[in-house]
Write a protein that holds these residues in place. Structure first.
Motif, short mmCIF file in Angstrom:
data_model
loop_
_atom_site.label_atom_id
_atom_site.label_comp_id
_atom_site.label_asym_id
_atom_site.label_seq_id
_atom_site.Cartn_x
_atom_site.Cartn_y
_atom_site.Cartn_z
N HIS A 1 35.53 67.37 33.91
CA HIS A 1 35.49 67.37 32.56
C HIS A 1 36.59 67.66 32.01
N THR A 2 37.41 67.36 31.30
CA THR A 2 39.07 67.21 31.17
C THR A 2 39.67 67.18 29.34
N SER A 3 40.53 67.74 29.56
CA SER A 3 40.04 67.91 27.61
C SER A 3 41.63 68.16 27.88
N GLY A 7 46.59 69.39 29.31
CA GLY A 7 44.79 69.51 29.56
C GLY A 7 45.04 70.32 30.32
N SER A 64 42.09 69.62 34.20
CA SER A 64 40.30 69.31 34.73
C SER A 64 40.16 69.45 35.70
#
Length: 150
Positions: A25-27, A33, A35
């Protein structure tokens, strides 16, 4: 979940059996950001290459993933050929982030050290590993790749 259907003209072969599925899941992307993987084994801050501060970047992650996978393929091919190394083999991956008229692209060099193996045999191992490694298969024909025996 929305999915995109594959075209009927797709020539990708379907795997007979899925061995493992990595989930991340990366934001925020590469500009500060994060991950994380679903199993918690990887939790990294991201950053733009060449900028100060903490964090890794996608190119470094790709280099680490490809070099470790390629090294496993080297060991598999060497075992099939009944070749033993005098010391542990190593792979140093270099991934270039490039920009040109067509936008961003990658270029790669995998620099291999196969201690105690004759040059021709070592080259055969590297050729076989490049045919075996899933990362090599995924990038074949998509980016410039050099496999160098050091």
């Amino acid at each position: 979940m929305n999915t995109t259907a594959r075209s009927k003209g797709n020539t990708t072969t379907q795997p007979a059996k899925v061995l493992y599925t990595a989930k991340a899941h990366t934001s925020g992307g590469r500009e500060g950001g994060t991950s994380q993987t679903s199993d918690g084994r990887l939790d990294v801050k991201l950053s733009v290459p060449g900028t100060p501060g903490n964090g890794t970047n996608p190119e470094q992650l790709f280099a680490a993933g490809w070099s470790s996978c390629f090294l496993s393929a080297v060991k598999i091919v060497a075992a099939q050929m009944k070749v033993r190394f005098s010391a542990d083999p190593t792979i140093d991956a270099e991934i270039d982030l490039c920009v040109g008229d067509d936008g961003y692209s990658l270029r790669a060099r995998l620099n291999a050290t196969l201690p105690g193996v004759e040059c021709q045999v070592a080259q055969s191992i590297l050729d076989g590993a490049h045919q075996t490694c899933p990362y090599s298969k995924a990038t074949r024909g998509n980016i410039d790749v050099a496999i160098n025996l050091i």
